[in-house]
Write a protein that holds these residues in place. Structure first.
Motif, PDB file in Angstrom:
ATOM      1  N   LEU A  21      46.587  47.137  46.090  1.00 23.48           N
ATOM      2  CA  LEU A  21      47.609  48.255  45.195  1.00 23.48           C
ATOM      3  C   LEU A  21      48.130  49.495  46.034  1.00 23.48           C
ATOM      4  CD1 LEU A  21      45.164  48.699  42.714  1.00 23.48           C
ATOM      5  CD2 LEU A  21      47.033  47.248  42.485  1.00 23.48           C
ATOM      6  N   PRO A  22      49.081  48.793  47.236  1.00 20.26           N
ATOM      7  CA  PRO A  22      49.442  50.241  47.888  1.00 20.26           C
ATOM      8  C   PRO A  22      50.859  51.155  47.330  1.00 20.26           C
ATOM      9  CG  PRO A  22      50.751  48.342  48.539  1.00 20.26           C
ATOM     10  CD  PRO A  22      49.607  47.970  47.243  1.00 20.26           C
ATOM     11  N   GLU A  23      50.876  50.906  46.555  1.00 20.73           N
ATOM     12  CA  GLU A  23      52.013  52.046  45.161  1.00 20.73           C
ATOM     13  C   GLU A  23      50.774  53.106  44.678  1.00 20.73           C
ATOM     14  OE1 GLU A  23      50.631  48.573  42.603  1.00 20.73           O
ATOM     15  OE2 GLU A  23      51.857  48.592  44.059  1.00 20.73           O
ATOM     16  N   ILE A  24      49.368  52.870  44.356  1.00 24.51           N
ATOM     17  CA  ILE A  24      48.555  53.515  44.127  1.00 24.51           C
ATOM     18  C   ILE A  24      48.293  54.592  45.552  1.00 24.51           C
ATOM     19  CG2 ILE A  24      46.425  54.379  42.941  1.00 24.51           C
ATOM     20  CD1 ILE A  24      47.262  51.567  41.202  1.00 24.51           C
ATOM     21  N   LYS A  25      47.761  56.024  45.581  1.00 21.42           N
ATOM     22  CA  LYS A  25      47.597  56.529  46.865  1.00 21.42           C
ATOM     23  C   LYS A  25      46.640  56.939  45.880  1.00 21.42           C
ATOM     24  CE  LYS A  25      50.223  55.626  49.974  1.00 21.42           C
ATOM     25  NZ  LYS A  25      50.477  54.278  50.517  1.00 21.42           N
ATOM     26  N   PRO A  26      45.377  57.494  46.419  1.00 17.88           N
ATOM     27  CA  PRO A  26      44.611  56.409  47.641  1.00 17.88           C
ATOM     28  C   PRO A  26      44.756  54.875  47.716  1.00 17.88           C
ATOM     29  CG  PRO A  26      43.022  56.939  46.698  1.00 17.88           C
ATOM     30  CD  PRO A  26      43.819  57.643  45.913  1.00 17.88           C
ATOM     31  N   GLU A  27      44.439  53.974  48.523  1.00 18.30           N
ATOM     32  CA  GLU A  27      44.464  52.538  48.157  1.00 18.30           C
ATOM     33  C   GLU A  27      43.019  52.464  47.841  1.00 18.30           C
ATOM     34  OE1 GLU A  27      45.944  51.853  51.902  1.00 18.30           O
ATOM     35  OE2 GLU A  27      48.034  51.310  51.472  1.00 18.30           O
ATOM     36  N   PHE A  28      43.005  51.126  47.003  1.00 22.61           N
ATOM     37  CA  PHE A  28      41.935  49.941  46.561  1.00 22.61           C
ATOM     38  C   PHE A  28      41.430  48.629  47.152  1.00 22.61           C
ATOM     39  CE2 PHE A  28      42.892  53.924  43.383  1.00 22.61           C
ATOM     40  CZ  PHE A  28      41.426  54.492  43.833  1.00 22.61           C
ATOM     41  N   ASP A  29      40.775  48.077  46.883  1.00 29.37           N
ATOM     42  CA  ASP A  29      40.144  46.812  47.444  1.00 29.37           C
ATOM     43  C   ASP A  29      39.738  46.340  46.178  1.00 29.37           C
ATOM     44  OD1 ASP A  29      40.437  47.383  49.881  1.00 29.37           O
ATOM     45  OD2 ASP A  29      38.410  47.759  51.018  1.00 29.37           O
ATOM     46  N   VAL A  30      40.266  44.793  45.777  1.00 34.27           N
ATOM     47  CA  VAL A  30      39.330  44.242  44.560  1.00 34.27           C
ATOM     48  C   VAL A  30      39.496  43.608  44.911  1.00 34.27           C
ATOM     49  CG1 VAL A  30      40.128  42.413  42.917  1.00 34.27           C
ATOM     50  CG2 VAL A  30      42.261  44.403  43.564  1.00 34.27           C
ATOM     51  N   ILE A  31      37.067  43.624  44.830  1.00 35.49           N
ATOM     52  CA  ILE A  31      36.430  42.177  45.296  1.00 35.49           C
ATOM     53  C   ILE A  31      36.175  41.669  43.542  1.00 35.49           C
ATOM     54  CG2 ILE A  31      34.038  42.609  45.441  1.00 35.49           C
ATOM     55  CD1 ILE A  31      34.456  45.677  46.558  1.00 35.49           C
ATOM     56  N   THR A  32      35.913  40.494  44.445  1.00 33.02           N
ATOM     57  CA  THR A  32      35.959  39.237  43.949  1.00 33.02           C
ATOM     58  C   THR A  32      34.444  38.733  43.837  1.00 33.02           C
ATOM     59  OG1 THR A  32      37.752  37.927  43.800  1.00 33.02           O
ATOM     60  CG2 THR A  32      35.770  36.901  42.462  1.00 33.02           C
ATOM     61  N   VAL A  33      32.675  39.403  42.499  1.00 29.47           N
ATOM     62  CA  VAL A  33      32.060  39.056  42.281  1.00 29.47           C
ATOM     63  C   VAL A  33      32.028  37.978  41.395  1.00 29.47           C
ATOM     64  CG1 VAL A  33      29.966  39.933  41.585  1.00 29.47           C
ATOM     65  CG2 VAL A  33      31.268  41.245  42.074  1.00 29.47           C
ATOM     66  N   CYS A  34      30.653  36.969  42.080  1.00 24.89           N
ATOM     67  CA  CYS A  34      30.665  35.476  41.596  1.00 24.89           C
ATOM     68  C   CYS A  34      29.007  35.557  41.741  1.00 24.89           C
ATOM     69  CB  CYS A  34      31.079  34.466  42.437  1.00 24.89           C
ATOM     70  SG  CYS A  34      32.841  34.489  42.896  1.00 24.89           S
ATOM     71  N   CYS A  35      28.407  34.321  40.198  1.00 19.97           N
ATOM     72  CA  CYS A  35      27.742  33.641  40.084  1.00 19.97           C
ATOM     73  C   CYS A  35      26.732  33.487  41.236  1.00 19.97           C
ATOM     74  CB  CYS A  35      27.658  32.853  38.645  1.00 19.97           C
ATOM     75  SG  CYS A  35      25.976  32.042  38.496  1.00 19.97           S
ATOM     76  N   SER A  36      25.497  33.750  41.213  1.00 21.32           N
ATOM     77  CA  SER A  36      24.830  32.854  42.245  1.00 21.32           C
ATOM     78  C   SER A  36      24.252  31.021  42.138  1.00 21.32           C
ATOM     79  CB  SER A  36      23.878  33.155  43.346  1.00 21.32           C
ATOM     80  OG  SER A  36      22.415  33.843  41.912  1.00 21.32           O
ATOM     81  N   ILE A  37      24.836  30.849  41.351  1.00 19.43           N
ATOM     82  CA  ILE A  37      23.842  29.736  40.912  1.00 19.43           C
ATOM     83  C   ILE A  37      24.474  28.673  40.918  1.00 19.43           C
ATOM     84  CG2 ILE A  37      23.211  27.955  38.860  1.00 19.43           C
ATOM     85  CD1 ILE A  37      21.404  31.083  38.098  1.00 19.43           C
ATOM     86  N   CYS A  38      25.844  29.283  40.129  1.00 23.09           N
ATOM     87  CA  CYS A  38      27.472  27.571  39.208  1.00 23.09           C
ATOM     88  C   CYS A  38      28.665  28.817  40.525  1.00 23.09           C
ATOM     89  CB  CYS A  38      27.435  28.636  38.168  1.00 23.09           C
ATOM     90  SG  CYS A  38      27.823  29.777  37.614  1.00 23.09           S
ATOM     91  N   ASN A  39      28.269  29.379  41.074  1.00 25.03           N
ATOM     92  CA  ASN A  39      29.898  30.312  42.058  1.00 25.03           C
ATOM     93  C   ASN A  39      30.836  30.457  41.162  1.00 25.03           C
ATOM     94  OD1 ASN A  39      28.356  29.938  44.332  1.00 25.03           O
ATOM     95  ND2 ASN A  39      28.383  27.224  44.443  1.00 25.03           N
ATOM     96  N   LYS A  40      30.665  30.645  39.869  1.00 25.07           N
ATOM     97  CA  LYS A  40      32.171  31.793  39.060  1.00 25.07           C
ATOM     98  C   LYS A  40      32.243  32.694  39.249  1.00 25.07           C
ATOM     99  CE  LYS A  40      32.725  26.986  37.851  1.00 25.07           C
ATOM    100  NZ  LYS A  40      33.735  26.044  37.528  1.00 25.07           N
ATOM    101  N   PRO A  41      33.531  32.914  39.245  1.00 27.13           N
ATOM    102  CA  PRO A  41      33.808  34.564  39.400  1.00 27.13           C
ATOM    103  C   PRO A  41      32.864  34.963  38.046  1.00 27.13           C
ATOM    104  CG  PRO A  41      35.667  33.230  39.658  1.00 27.13           C
ATOM    105  CD  PRO A  41      34.687  32.085  39.685  1.00 27.13           C
ATOM    106  N   VAL A  42      32.254  36.342  37.890  1.00 27.59           N
ATOM    107  CA  VAL A  42      32.013  36.365  37.063  1.00 27.59           C
ATOM    108  C   VAL A  42      32.857  38.048  36.670  1.00 27.59           C
ATOM    109  CG1 VAL A  42      29.710  37.503  35.761  1.00 27.59           C
ATOM    110  CG2 VAL A  42      29.392  36.159  37.763  1.00 27.59           C
TER     111      VAL A  42
END
Length: 60
Positions: free
Chosen positions: A29-50
């Motif tokens: 999100l470079p247009e928003i200051k300060p800048e942010f990272d987007v983190i994808t958190v997933c299930c350890s069993i089925c590996n689908k994004p939570v």
């Protein structure tokens, strides 16, 4: 695969599971200051994004 140390509900497995960080997109999100990272958190069993979360990008 290293778990994050907390548990979330997975709608695919229909139970509370350990989660891990699958992907981190830097400065999406470079247009928003300060800048942010987007983190994808997933299930350890089925590996689908939570969920996706944002984190402040810390310059090192």
């Amino acid at each position: 695969m290293k778990t994050l140390g907390y548990k979330l509900y997975c709608s695919e497995c229909r139970k509370i599971v350990d989660v891990y960080e699958r992907r981190r997109q830097k400065k999406v999100l470079p247009e928003i200051k300060p800048e942010f990272d987007v983190i994808t958190v997933c299930c350890s069993i089925c590996n689908k994004p939570v969920m996706k979360v944002t984190e402040l990008n810390v310059k090192k």
